[in-house]
Structure formats: structure tokens, C-alpha cells
Scaffold this motif. Structure first.
Motif, mmCIF file in Angstrom:
data_model
loop_
_atom_site.group_PDB
_atom_site.id
_atom_site.type_symbol
_atom_site.label_atom_id
_atom_site.label_comp_id
_atom_site.label_asym_id
_atom_site.label_seq_id
_atom_site.Cartn_x
_atom_site.Cartn_y
_atom_site.Cartn_z
ATOM 1 N N VAL A 70 0.877 -1.168 0.000
ATOM 2 C CA VAL A 70 0.000 0.000 0.000
ATOM 3 C C VAL A 70 0.915 1.219 0.000
ATOM 4 O O VAL A 70 1.801 1.340 0.851
ATOM 5 N N ALA A 71 0.716 2.099 -0.983
ATOM 6 C CA ALA A 71 1.584 3.259 -1.140
ATOM 7 C C ALA A 71 0.798 4.557 -1.002
ATOM 8 O O ALA A 71 -0.295 4.688 -1.555
ATOM 9 N N VAL A 72 1.370 5.483 -0.257
ATOM 10 C CA VAL A 72 0.836 6.832 -0.150
ATOM 11 C C VAL A 72 1.710 7.698 -1.058
ATOM 12 O O VAL A 72 2.933 7.751 -0.883
ATOM 13 N N VAL A 73 1.085 8.343 -2.031
ATOM 14 C CA VAL A 73 1.844 9.124 -3.010
ATOM 15 C C VAL A 73 1.295 10.543 -3.101
ATOM 16 O O VAL A 73 0.181 10.832 -2.652
ATOM 17 N N ARG A 74 2.103 11.404 -3.702
ATOM 18 C CA ARG A 74 1.673 12.770 -4.012
ATOM 19 C C ARG A 74 2.583 13.293 -5.105
ATOM 20 O O ARG A 74 3.618 12.688 -5.427
ATOM 21 N N CYS A 75 2.213 14.429 -5.666
ATOM 22 C CA CYS A 75 3.091 15.065 -6.642
ATOM 23 C C CYS A 75 4.256 15.704 -5.897
ATOM 24 O O CYS A 75 4.055 16.328 -4.843
ATOM 25 N N LYS A 76 5.431 15.523 -6.421
ATOM 26 C CA LYS A 76 6.610 16.119 -5.803
ATOM 27 C C LYS A 76 6.508 17.632 -5.953
ATOM 28 O O LYS A 76 6.267 18.144 -7.033
ATOM 29 N N ALA A 77 6.683 18.319 -4.844
ATOM 30 C CA ALA A 77 6.558 19.779 -4.871
ATOM 31 C C ALA A 77 7.639 20.388 -3.989
ATOM 32 O O ALA A 77 7.967 19.841 -2.935
ATOM 33 N N GLY A 78 8.177 21.522 -4.435
ATOM 34 C CA GLY A 78 9.189 22.214 -3.651
ATOM 35 C C GLY A 78 8.604 22.851 -2.404
ATOM 36 O O GLY A 78 9.251 22.972 -1.381
ATOM 37 N N PHE A 79 7.356 23.245 -2.484
ATOM 38 C CA PHE A 79 6.685 23.850 -1.332
ATOM 39 C C PHE A 79 5.199 23.537 -1.434
ATOM 40 O O PHE A 79 4.706 23.050 -2.435
ATOM 41 N N GLY A 80 4.468 23.795 -0.360
ATOM 42 C CA GLY A 80 3.040 23.509 -0.345
ATOM 43 C C GLY A 80 2.761 22.085 0.110
ATOM 44 O O GLY A 80 3.677 21.321 0.423
ATOM 45 N N THR A 81 1.491 21.755 0.152
ATOM 46 C CA THR A 81 1.070 20.434 0.611
ATOM 47 C C THR A 81 0.158 19.821 -0.435
ATOM 48 O O THR A 81 -1.071 19.935 -0.331
ATOM 49 N N PRO A 82 0.729 19.185 -1.463
ATOM 50 C CA PRO A 82 -0.141 18.573 -2.468
ATOM 51 C C PRO A 82 -0.943 17.419 -1.868
ATOM 52 O O PRO A 82 -0.487 16.781 -0.917
ATOM 53 N N PRO A 83 -2.146 17.176 -2.376
ATOM 54 C CA PRO A 83 -2.969 16.099 -1.820
ATOM 55 C C PRO A 83 -2.340 14.724 -2.064
ATOM 56 O O PRO A 83 -1.561 14.533 -2.990
ATOM 57 N N ASN A 84 -2.708 13.776 -1.208
ATOM 58 C CA ASN A 84 -2.183 12.413 -1.300
ATOM 59 C C ASN A 84 -3.162 11.484 -1.997
ATOM 60 O O ASN A 84 -4.363 11.728 -2.032
ATOM 61 N N GLY A 85 -2.608 10.400 -2.492
ATOM 62 C CA GLY A 85 -3.391 9.269 -2.982
ATOM 63 C C GLY A 85 -2.908 8.033 -2.251
ATOM 64 O O GLY A 85 -1.746 7.959 -1.841
ATOM 65 N N ILE A 86 -3.794 7.048 -2.052
ATOM 66 C CA ILE A 86 -3.402 5.780 -1.436
ATOM 67 C C ILE A 86 -3.808 4.664 -2.392
ATOM 68 O O ILE A 86 -4.987 4.548 -2.762
ATOM 69 N N TYR A 87 -2.830 3.845 -2.785
ATOM 70 C CA TYR A 87 -3.057 2.793 -3.768
ATOM 71 C C TYR A 87 -2.554 1.447 -3.249
ATOM 72 O O TYR A 87 -1.523 1.383 -2.584
ATOM 73 N N VAL A 88 -3.289 0.376 -3.593
ATOM 74 C CA VAL A 88 -2.868 -0.986 -3.268
ATOM 75 C C VAL A 88 -2.235 -1.578 -4.523
ATOM 76 O O VAL A 88 -2.840 -1.577 -5.594
ATOM 77 N N LEU A 89 -1.014 -2.085 -4.350
ATOM 78 C CA LEU A 89 -0.264 -2.649 -5.473
ATOM 79 C C LEU A 89 -0.118 -4.155 -5.316
ATOM 80 O O LEU A 89 0.113 -4.656 -4.210
ATOM 81 N N ALA A 90 -0.233 -4.865 -6.432
ATOM 82 C CA ALA A 90 0.011 -6.306 -6.462
ATOM 83 C C ALA A 90 1.136 -6.575 -7.454
ATOM 84 O O ALA A 90 1.426 -5.750 -8.335
ATOM 85 N N HIS A 91 1.763 -7.729 -7.317
ATOM 86 C CA HIS A 91 2.806 -8.121 -8.264
ATOM 87 C C HIS A 91 2.198 -8.268 -9.652
ATOM 88 O O HIS A 91 1.015 -8.607 -9.787
ATOM 89 N N PRO A 92 2.994 -8.041 -10.704
ATOM 90 C CA PRO A 92 2.459 -8.205 -12.060
ATOM 91 C C PRO A 92 2.004 -9.642 -12.292
ATOM 92 O O PRO A 92 2.586 -10.579 -11.742
ATOM 93 N N SER A 93 0.978 -9.807 -13.095
ATOM 94 C CA SER A 93 0.417 -11.135 -13.355
ATOM 95 C C SER A 93 1.441 -12.081 -13.960
ATOM 96 O O SER A 93 1.486 -13.251 -13.638
ATOM 97 N N SER A 94 2.274 -11.566 -14.863
ATOM 98 C CA SER A 94 3.254 -12.410 -15.548
ATOM 99 C C SER A 94 4.515 -12.623 -14.729
ATOM 100 O O SER A 94 5.379 -13.392 -15.114
ATOM 101 N N GLY A 95 4.637 -11.945 -13.595
ATOM 102 C CA GLY A 95 5.861 -12.050 -12.800
ATOM 103 C C GLY A 95 6.899 -11.025 -13.196
ATOM 104 O O GLY A 95 7.891 -10.837 -12.508
ATOM 105 N N LYS A 96 6.699 -10.344 -14.322
ATOM 106 C CA LYS A 96 7.643 -9.325 -14.775
ATOM 107 C C LYS A 96 6.882 -8.049 -15.084
ATOM 108 O O LYS A 96 5.710 -8.082 -15.425
ATOM 109 N N GLY A 97 7.579 -6.931 -14.978
ATOM 110 C CA GLY A 97 6.964 -5.647 -15.294
ATOM 111 C C GLY A 97 6.627 -4.855 -14.042
ATOM 112 O O GLY A 97 7.010 -5.216 -12.931
ATOM 113 N N ALA A 98 5.883 -3.783 -14.247
ATOM 114 C CA ALA A 98 5.536 -2.877 -13.152
ATOM 115 C C ALA A 98 4.441 -3.485 -12.282
ATOM 116 O O ALA A 98 3.611 -4.261 -12.767
ATOM 117 N N PRO A 99 4.420 -3.137 -10.997
ATOM 118 C CA PRO A 99 3.320 -3.602 -10.136
ATOM 119 C C PRO A 99 1.976 -3.106 -10.663
ATOM 120 O O PRO A 99 1.883 -2.057 -11.292
#
Length: 196
Positions: free
Chosen positions: A99-128
Motif C-alpha cells: 500500500v503506497a501513499v503518493v503525491r506530486c513532488k513539490a518544492g513547497f506547499g502540501t499537495p494532496p495524497n493518494g493511497i493505492y494498493v499494489l500487487a505483483h504483475p500477473s506475468s511475474g515481470k513488469g511494473a506492479p
């Protein structure tokens, strides 16, 4: 009285049931020996060439790497930044999710967050793969006190009571948990906290 040559004794006559029982016993022995081979056993062809035995792919040890995922967050020229993450077998399938909490990288300010659940790729290779969105950045919230424990994901969501509240200073908070129940993630809100 002994039987003469060519006569069958009653207990030596074969019947179809004998052949079926013999075939079943042989099948059990052959099947059992195939299952009980050592882990490094190899099969050989008639030509004598050996081939590695086919075993199931080992399950990945940890959750997917959150830095390798492609998040559905539009940050313009900036990059998506993983600010927190945790892993666990959330759905009980023997494979850990992240489970990852992400946001846009910003030099200042408080950009909103997103929370995503990641699973391994179906084929075993590639991006989550992103398999669930707990919090979309479009909701304009921030996350604090994030944790993954067992099959429970908990977080404190910070928000704003109106558009007049500066984006640096959320004035509302709510503690929430997500748990896997009956084939899906269920959100539950914990008792309401005082405004900050």
C-alpha cells in the motif's frame, strides 16, 4: 483332490474387478512417486538428455516495489513521489501486497495524497499492478499516521472544512481503516476526532 493340468482353482480366476483394482493400485503408486520426487529431480528423455523438473513459480517474498508502479496521478512536469508505504498479505492469497501513499513532488506547499494498493504483475515481470484505490488525490486530502498491520491498513485523513481554509493547514481529521472482507476491501471510520 488336486486339479489336473489346465484346470483353474476358484481363487486364481481373474475377473474384471481384479483388473480394475490392480490398475487403481498402480495409478496410486505412480502418482505418489511423481509427487514425492526430490526438489532437484530431473526428467530424462529416451536420448538421455535431462530437463529440469517443472515446479511452480515461488511466491514473491515481499510486496511490490512502490517506486516501480505507474500511478494514475497527473503531476504535470513534476514526478509522483512515494511518501509512505507498507506491505502485507492483505487478502490472504499468500502474496504480499504493498500500500503506497503518493503525491506530486513539490518544492513547497502540501499537495494532496493518494493511497493505492499494489500487487505483483500477473506475468511475474513488469511494473506492479494497481488493484485498488483507497484515496484519490482529487479528493484533496492528506494522510498522516499511516500503517499496515496484518490485513489492516490504517491512516488518519486530513481535510478542509471549506475552500477558505489554507491548503497548508487542514482543519479536519478522520481515522480510517481498510480491511479485506468477503472478497473486497471494506472501509470503516473510527470514532470522530476533534478538529485540529
Amino acid at each position: 483332490m488336486q486339479p489336473s493340468a489346465g484346470q483353474d482353482l476358484p481363487h486364481t480366476r481373474t475377473r474384471p474387478v481384479h483388473w480394475i483394482a490392480t490398475a487403481a493400485a498402480l495409478a496410486a503408486i505412480v502418482g505418489g512417486s511423481a509427487l514425492l520426487q526430490p526438489a532437484g529431480a530431473v526428467a530424462t528423455s529416451k536420448a538421455g538428455a535431462s530437463a529440469p523438473s517443472r515446479t511452480a513459480e515461488p511466491l514473491p517474498r515481499g510486496g511490490p516495489d512502490p517506486e516501480k508502479a505507474d500511478y494514475p496521478v497527473d503531476c504535470g512536469p513534476e514526478k509522483v513521489q512515494v511518501v509512505r508505504h507498507g506491505s502485507g498479505d492483505l487478502d490472504g492469497d499468500g502474496r504480499a501486497e504493498t500500500v503506497a501513499v503518493v503525491r506530486c513532488k513539490a518544492g513547497f506547499g502540501t499537495p494532496p495524497n493518494g493511497i493505492y494498493v499494489l500487487a505483483h504483475p500477473s506475468s511475474g515481470k513488469g511494473a506492479p499492478r494497481i488493484v485498488e484505490t483507497f484515496l484519490d488525490p482529487k479528493e484533496g486530502m492528506n494522510v498522516s499516521a499511516f500503517a499496515v498491520r496484518g490485513r489492516t491498513v490504517s491512516a488518519t485523513l486530513l481535510g478542509y472544512s471549506s475552500e477558505d481554509v489554507p491548503r497548508c493547514c487542514p482543519d479536519q481529521q478522520r481515522r480510517v481503516e481498510w480491511r479485506w472482507r468477503k472478497g473486497k476491501f471494506r472501509l470503516s471510520a473510527l470514532p470522530v476526532a476533534e478538529s485540529v
